[in-house]
Motif scaffolding. Structure first.
Motif, short mmCIF file in Angstrom:
data_model
loop_
_atom_site.label_atom_id
_atom_site.label_comp_id
_atom_site.label_asym_id
_atom_site.label_seq_id
_atom_site.Cartn_x
_atom_site.Cartn_y
_atom_site.Cartn_z
N GLY A 17 0.80 -1.21 0.00
CA GLY A 17 0.00 0.00 0.00
C GLY A 17 0.84 1.26 0.00
N SER A 18 0.13 2.39 -0.09
CA SER A 18 0.80 3.68 -0.29
C SER A 18 0.82 4.56 0.95
CB SER A 18 0.09 4.44 -1.42
OG SER A 18 -1.27 4.66 -1.09
N ASP A 47 -9.51 5.09 3.72
CA ASP A 47 -8.13 5.48 3.39
C ASP A 47 -8.08 6.37 2.16
OD1 ASP A 47 -6.98 4.17 5.51
OD2 ASP A 47 -6.34 2.42 4.35
N VAL A 96 -7.04 5.61 -0.94
CA VAL A 96 -5.75 5.47 -1.62
C VAL A 96 -5.93 5.75 -3.10
CG1 VAL A 96 -4.85 3.84 0.08
CG2 VAL A 96 -6.11 2.98 -1.90
#
Length: 338
Positions: free
Chosen positions: A73-74, A278, A280
């Motif tokens: 993930g980022s 989130d 993302v």
């Protein structure tokens, strides 16, 4: 002539006391006997140590347990970008260290290294850390800011997102759209943030007289989107009853589940709506676009650097826990039932 190049680690090596004990003695903090403090200060003077209060470096430290949340993930990348940008604005360098919390020998070595430089401050990423892990940082001798985590047992300067309140608002949105049967997509790896989000989900349902139903709670693999997809697919093959909407603990779970639902012939949001958490990068490019909770990850890194600088330039006798608000982003993955 005294030199600030003599480090706490060197004094620790010469005296045999830990870096934390050495730093506490040099900074006249409690917890060190007069005899020990006198010995440490004598050795420091002999070495030509001169205490400096100028911050020169930010150490970005990842407290790693499984790595399943940090390696994918980022989130981490965005926080690091914010740290680097703000550090550059203040003429500070940035270094990176991963502390393997489950490896005691490696852990002690890394902790001695990162806590031994009086010209640096630590930004500690607590995403995967447990309450016991924070004991290791309870008496950190250098400035410390914990991000995406909070200690219940120690007073540590911390910055985190409003997990419970943000999840509550997201589920309330589904309620306003007419949904009452709202399922829950839970990550199998239970990091600190997830139970808080589940509590917000439960509170939103309770306000309208609804209760979470076990048949609509699905546990999915948390390490990768593909893991969530495979687990959701396996659940769907049991021919379960579906809720009208799902709230997912993060976007990876939501998108993995959406892929499995589409593969099994379900339309989103026609058959089931989806909300993630989130926001993302891929949330806006999947089809349909995922409604999600946006968290200001880059700003988290920037604020952490500023708080480190404050600890050096304007020290205070207390710590603060900062809760950052989030923004709810509406896209196409939710259908109104009204």
């Amino acid at each position: 002539m005294p030199s600030s190049k003599i480090s706490v680690r060197e004094i620790s090596r010469r005296t045999g006391y830990s870096p934390a004990t050495v730093s506490n003695a040099l900074n006249n903090k409690r917890g060190v006997s007069d005899q020990t403090a006198s010995e440490i200060r004598r050795v420091a003077a002999d070495l030509g140590y001169r205490r400096t209060t100028k911050l020169r470096q930010v150490q970005f430290v990842m407290g790693r347990n499984s790595g399943r949340m940090l390696d994918e993930g980022s989130f981490r990348v965005a926080v690091v970008n914010g740290v680097e940008e703000e550090a550059r604005n203040h003429g500070l360098t940035v270094s990176y260290t991963t502390v393997e919390l489950a490896d005691c020998a490696a852990r002690e070595h890394e902790l001695a290294k990162i806590m031994g430089d009086p010209t640096s401050g630590i930004i500690l990423l607590g995403t995967e850390m447990t309450q016991n892990d924070y004991d290791l940082f309870a008496h950190c001798p250098v400035p410390l800011v914990l991000v995406d985590g909070q200690s219940d047992n120690h007073f540590i300067e911390s910055i985190l997102f409003s997990n419970e309140g943000s999840a509550y608002r997201a589920v309330r949105y589904l309620v306003r759209m007419g949904h009452r049967q709202i399922g829950y997509l839970a990550g199998k790896l239970r990091i600190r943030n997830f139970p808080l989000r589940e509590r917000g989900y439960e509170r939103a349902l309770a306000e309208v007289g609804a209760v979470p139903q076990a048949k609509f709670r699905v546990s999915l693999g948390t390490d990768k989107m593909e893991s969530a997809y495979r687990d959701m697919l396996a659940w769907l093959k049991t021919d379960p009853e579906l809720p009208t909407a799902f709230f997912a603990e993060n976007d990876a779970l939501a998108v993995g589940a959406m892929k499995a639902l589409a593969e099994c012939g379900y339309d989103i949001p026609g058959d089931v709506s989806m909300v993630g958490f989130d926001d993302v990068e891929f949330a806006s490019i999947v089809h349909p676009g995922l409604t999600s909770v946006h968290i200001p990850r880059t700003d988290l890194g920037r604020i952490a650097v500023r708080k480190l600088i404050e600890q050096v330039e304007h020290p205070k006798a207390y710590t603060c826990v900062t809760h950052m608000s989030t923004t709810f982003i509406e896209r196409e993955s939710v259908r109104s039932l009204l």
